[in-house]
Motif scaffolding. Structure first.
Motif, short mmCIF file in Angstrom:
data_model
loop_
_atom_site.label_atom_id
_atom_site.label_comp_id
_atom_site.label_asym_id
_atom_site.label_seq_id
_atom_site.Cartn_x
_atom_site.Cartn_y
_atom_site.Cartn_z
N THR A 50 25.58 -23.13 -27.48
CA THR A 50 24.57 -23.15 -28.54
C THR A 50 23.28 -23.79 -28.05
OG1 THR A 50 26.33 -23.31 -30.16
CG2 THR A 50 24.11 -23.88 -30.90
N ASN A 51 23.40 -24.84 -27.22
CA ASN A 51 22.21 -25.51 -26.69
C ASN A 51 21.42 -24.59 -25.79
OD1 ASN A 51 22.83 -27.86 -28.04
ND2 ASN A 51 24.00 -28.73 -26.33
N ASP A 52 22.14 -23.78 -24.94
CA ASP A 52 21.43 -22.84 -24.07
C ASP A 52 20.69 -21.79 -24.89
OD1 ASP A 52 22.29 -24.12 -21.81
OD2 ASP A 52 24.07 -22.87 -21.56
N ALA A 53 21.32 -21.30 -25.94
CA ALA A 53 20.67 -20.29 -26.78
C ALA A 53 19.42 -20.85 -27.44
CB ALA A 53 21.66 -19.80 -27.84
N ILE A 57 13.13 -19.01 -25.76
CA ILE A 57 12.05 -18.88 -26.74
C ILE A 57 11.27 -17.59 -26.48
CG2 ILE A 57 11.79 -21.32 -27.29
CD1 ILE A 57 9.37 -19.83 -24.88
N GLN A 58 10.62 -17.09 -27.52
CA GLN A 58 9.82 -15.88 -27.43
C GLN A 58 8.43 -16.20 -26.90
OE1 GLN A 58 11.16 -12.91 -28.49
NE2 GLN A 58 9.39 -11.63 -27.99
N ILE A 59 7.98 -15.45 -25.88
CA ILE A 59 6.64 -15.64 -25.31
C ILE A 59 5.87 -14.32 -25.43
CG2 ILE A 59 5.30 -16.21 -23.26
CD1 ILE A 59 7.57 -17.91 -22.28
N ALA A 60 4.76 -14.36 -26.14
CA ALA A 60 3.96 -13.14 -26.35
C ALA A 60 2.49 -13.51 -26.46
CB ALA A 60 4.43 -12.40 -27.59
N PHE A 61 1.62 -12.55 -26.14
CA PHE A 61 0.17 -12.74 -26.20
C PHE A 61 -0.45 -11.55 -26.92
CE2 PHE A 61 1.80 -14.89 -22.50
CZ PHE A 61 1.15 -16.11 -22.50
N GLN A 62 -1.52 -11.83 -27.66
CA GLN A 62 -2.28 -10.78 -28.32
C GLN A 62 -3.63 -10.65 -27.62
OE1 GLN A 62 -1.20 -8.78 -30.91
NE2 GLN A 62 -3.05 -7.59 -30.45
N GLY A 134 13.28 -24.24 -29.04
CA GLY A 134 13.22 -24.07 -30.48
C GLY A 134 11.88 -23.67 -31.05
N ARG A 135 10.87 -23.48 -30.21
CA ARG A 135 9.54 -23.13 -30.73
C ARG A 135 8.97 -21.98 -29.90
NH1 ARG A 135 5.21 -27.78 -31.68
NH2 ARG A 135 6.87 -28.35 -33.17
#
Length: 377
Positions: A50-53, A57-62, A134-135
């Motif tokens: 659970t800690n690894d999951a 995090i999601q990384i995206a740029f606009q 988590g962010r």
């Protein structure tokens, strides 16, 4: 008596048997515990905890266009690099979608930097950023709407007093030497700032003008003839087509080296290379001594240099005595140029005059002149 002895031996053997059975049972129990621990460890590696999951995090740029933040920037690609300095470091290449989104998916948290590539070979490297568990991370980036435009550029040479400028020309080479580049080992780079982000444009050497110019006494300019590998070519002053201005793409340009030479040397221009050896007076305020003599022009190192190809520099007596130490012997009488620990920068943009001023050193180089130069660094 013998029966008592036999009875005692039998009892002792029985006790030893019980002990042996107990030891075997203990070893079996221990092996079971070890096997259970190994299975748990393998199970943890096979399926993330659970800690690894939570660490993914999601990384995206606009990406949006300059001047129109509602319009997505299309055709760009991005290279995201993890720079934690570990063996697990990696890079990902992603193409922006139709909405201008550059989505790298879910990745481990850590330190990253992003390099953007425009469809016309302009690039930008963003400052590194750190993601935390988590962010998710997202950012809007303003991109150029098109390649830098070509704009007119004029030159203004400040000739030293006592020099008959009619007999001289100035050669300005704005290119950088690049090792391993074929067929032309020199590149012309311009940079422009968009919303605080620096974009670098590397001009195709086949797309004139190529960044090497000759300027005459009337501040007229012409493109210097070059060979297929970007080397200076022999010419004659009468054959050159001087104009009031030239055209360069928008951006800031660094002038690595400026040569002053007599017109009579133009038919021997091939002998002048960007790595030609000259005794140079190098100003280095952070070294000891602060001034030293080197035997070549350092080009492409973030400095700017002035070289008088035709004549040696005339030095003031106090400066000459200062330089002619035990290590230099009489090399101060052989100096042809000055290497400054700074960049001579010029800007070309739309809606402005774009007059580039070239300040040549005075006819006599004195200690007071160099002190003023060092003070203004």
């Amino acid at each position: 008596m013998s029966q008592r002895i036999l009875t005692g031996v039998a009892v002792a053997m029985a006790v030893c048997g019980f002990i042996a059975v107990g030891l075997v049972w203990s070893m079996v129990q221990q092996n079971e515990r070890v096997n259970l621990l190994l299975l748990e460890r393998l199970d943890q590696q096979a399926s993330p905890s659970t800690n690894d999951a939570e660490g993914m995090i999601q990384i995206a740029f606009q990406l949006v266009q300059e001047g129109n933040p509602q319009k997505p920037a299309k055709g760009f690609t991005g290279t995201l690099t993890n720079e934690d300095g570990k063996a697990e470091s990696f890079s990902l290449d992603v193409v922006v979608d139709e909405t201008g989104k550059l989505d790298f998916g879910r990745l481990p948290w850590g330190k990253y930097y992003l390099k953007l590539h425009a469809p016309w070979d302009e690039t930008a490297i963003l400052k590194s950023f750190v993601t935390i568990p988590g962010r998710d991370y997202s950012q809007t980036i303003v991109c150029p709407e098109g390649p830098p435009e070509k704009v007119p550029v004029k030159f203004q040479v400040r000739w030293p007093q006592g020099l008959d400028s009619e007999e001289w020309v100035v050669l300005c080479d704005f290119r950088y030497p690049q090792k391993g580049r074929e067929p032309v080992p020199y590149v012309l780079k311009g940079r422009r700032s968009i919303q605080g982000q620096v974009w670098m444009y590397e001009q195709d050497p086949k797309d004139p003008p190529h960044g090497v110019y000759l300027i005459d006494s009337e501040n007229r300019v012409t493109v210097c003839p070059l060979g297929t590998r970007g080397t200076y070519q022999d010419t004659a002053f009468e054959k050159l087509d001087f104009q009031t201005d030239t055209r360069l793409r928008q951006g800031e340009y660094h002038l690595p080296v400026c040569y002053l030479l007599q017109k009579s040397l133009l038919p021997h221009l091939t002998e002048l290379g960007t790595h030609t050896s000259f005794d140079m007076l190098t100003l280095a305020p952070f070294s000891n001594p602060s001034m030293r003599i080197e035997n070549r022009v350092r080009i492409g190192t973030g400095y700017s240099a002035f070289v008088n190809v035709s004549e040696k520099l005339k030095l003031g007596s106090r400066l000459q005595d200062r330089l002619n130490g035990p290590l230099n012997s009489h090399r101060a009488e052989q100096i042809h140029g000055i290497q400054l620990p700074e960049q001579s920068m010029f800007s070309a943009d739309t809606g402005q005059m774009n007059v580039w001023e070239i300040k040549l050193p005075p006819a006599e180089i004195t200690s007071s002149y160099l002190e003023k130069v060092e003070h203004n660094l």
